[in-house]
Write a protein that holds these residues in place. Structure first.
Motif, PDB file in Angstrom:
ATOM      1  N   VAL A  29       4.869 -52.282   4.037  1.00 14.40           N
ATOM      2  CA  VAL A  29       4.837 -50.832   3.848  1.00 14.40           C
ATOM      3  C   VAL A  29       5.819 -50.216   4.832  1.00 14.40           C
ATOM      4  O   VAL A  29       5.837 -50.574   6.020  1.00 14.40           O
ATOM      5  N   ALA A  51       5.608 -45.841   1.746  1.00 15.71           N
ATOM      6  CA  ALA A  51       5.758 -46.512   0.442  1.00 15.71           C
ATOM      7  C   ALA A  51       5.933 -48.016   0.640  1.00 15.71           C
ATOM      8  O   ALA A  51       6.652 -48.446   1.551  1.00 15.71           O
ATOM      9  N   PRO A  52       5.308 -48.851  -0.183  1.00 21.57           N
ATOM     10  CA  PRO A  52       5.635 -50.280  -0.173  1.00 21.57           C
ATOM     11  C   PRO A  52       7.126 -50.448  -0.485  1.00 21.57           C
ATOM     12  O   PRO A  52       7.659 -49.787  -1.382  1.00 21.57           O
ATOM     13  N   PHE A  54       8.936 -52.554  -1.987  1.00 21.08           N
ATOM     14  CA  PHE A  54       9.383 -52.946  -3.324  1.00 21.08           C
ATOM     15  C   PHE A  54       8.992 -51.928  -4.392  1.00 21.08           C
ATOM     16  O   PHE A  54       9.429 -52.046  -5.541  1.00 21.08           O
ATOM     17  N   ASP A  55       8.166 -50.940  -4.015  1.00 24.31           N
ATOM     18  CA  ASP A  55       7.979 -49.779  -4.880  1.00 24.31           C
ATOM     19  C   ASP A  55       9.134 -48.805  -4.694  1.00 24.31           C
ATOM     20  O   ASP A  55       9.624 -48.200  -5.656  1.00 24.31           O
ATOM     21  N   ALA A  56       9.566 -48.649  -3.445  1.00 21.70           N
ATOM     22  CA  ALA A  56      10.690 -47.755  -3.155  1.00 21.70           C
ATOM     23  C   ALA A  56      12.000 -48.325  -3.692  1.00 21.70           C
ATOM     24  O   ALA A  56      12.885 -47.580  -4.121  1.00 21.70           O
ATOM     25  N   PRO A  58      12.662 -51.091  -6.332  1.00 16.59           N
ATOM     26  CA  PRO A  58      12.357 -52.115  -7.339  1.00 16.59           C
ATOM     27  C   PRO A  58      13.634 -52.797  -7.823  1.00 16.59           C
ATOM     28  O   PRO A  58      14.747 -52.297  -7.617  1.00 16.59           O
ATOM     29  N   SER A  69      14.703 -58.600  -4.890  1.00 14.34           N
ATOM     30  CA  SER A  69      13.428 -58.410  -4.207  1.00 14.34           C
ATOM     31  C   SER A  69      12.826 -59.742  -3.781  1.00 14.34           C
ATOM     32  O   SER A  69      12.211 -59.841  -2.712  1.00 14.34           O
TER      33      SER A  69
END
Length: 238
Positions: A29, A51-52, A54-56, A58, A69
């Motif tokens: 995170v 934000a995680p 790999f969400d920020a 992708p 990733s």
């Protein structure tokens, strides 16, 4: 796994360096991003914090390989497992373009370094991406129609050498900045730990403990980090 939340203090060097730097905890995170990182990624700090990663960031669904990733996650895992710095060679990892306009094609060299708690446990990582897109694109560029093959195209290779020299110089400066920041962070951990030892031993608050630490360093013409390490190692009692 322990979170960095509330435990990471922004160092002046972290804010001032021109090297893009990101701080993540062991849950991956995002805990902080310096101005250089925000500028390189075209995002705001508010968009990233909490934000995680790999969400920020992708994977680009239009990238047929889509391994960016996975490579980055493997690097973080190596840092958390070994407590040692991990460096990833040149690889593609596209990033979201501003205003939701798809993805920007990017190539990076990445260095991840461990961040430790006061008792030495790894509680996060310092992420340092270097944008090598210009070099990657030059290497992949086809020869112009009618020109010689790249292996004999003097102009192409002159451009490549100039670009590589520029990127290498930037890389050296960035790595120097990251090493200096890592040393500063490690020094801060040692000083904070020494303050705790002095405070507990003398039943005083940490502010008074720090004053004693600083006074001893000044009176003995010694670096405060060296004095703090001596306190932790029980070679010095304050």
């Amino acid at each position: 796994m322990e979170s960095l939340s509330g435990g990471f203090q922004r160092a002046a060097a972290f804010v001032a360096t021109t090297s893009p730097l990101l701080v993540v905890d062991t849950e991956l995170v995002i805990q902080d991003a310096n101005p250089a990182y925000v500028a390189v990624m075209g995002r705001t700090r508010a968009e990233l914090i909490g934000a995680p990663i790999f969400d920020a960031f992708p994977d680009n669904p239009d990238d047929p390989d889509g391994r960016g990733s996975r490579q980055l996650e493997a690097s973080f895992e190596a840092v958390f497992r070994t407590a040692r710095r991990n460096r990833r060679p040149l690889h593609r990892y596209d990033i979201p373009a501003p205003h939701g306009r798809g993805f920007a094609r990017k190539h990076w060299i990445v260095t991840n370094s461990p961040l430790r708690s006061q008792d030495g446990r790894v509680i996060g990582a310092l992420h340092h991406p270097e944008d090598m897109t210009a070099v990657a694109e030059l290497l992949a560029a086809p020869p112009e129609p009618g020109s010689a093959a790249p292996s004999t195209d003097e102009q192409l290779w002159r451009s490549l050498v100039a670009t590589l020299a520029f990127e290498a110089d930037g890389h050296r400066q960035a790595q120097r900045g990251v090493r200096e920041l890592q040393r500063a962070l490690e020094s801060r951990v040692v000083i904070e730990q020494a303050k705790g030892v002095i405070a507990a031993r003398n039943q005083i608050d940490v502010e008074e403990a720090f004053r004693r630490l600083r006074r001893h360093a000044r009176d003995n013409n010694a670096g405060i980090h060296q004095v703090a390490q001596a306190v932790i190692d029980s070679r010095l009692v304050l």
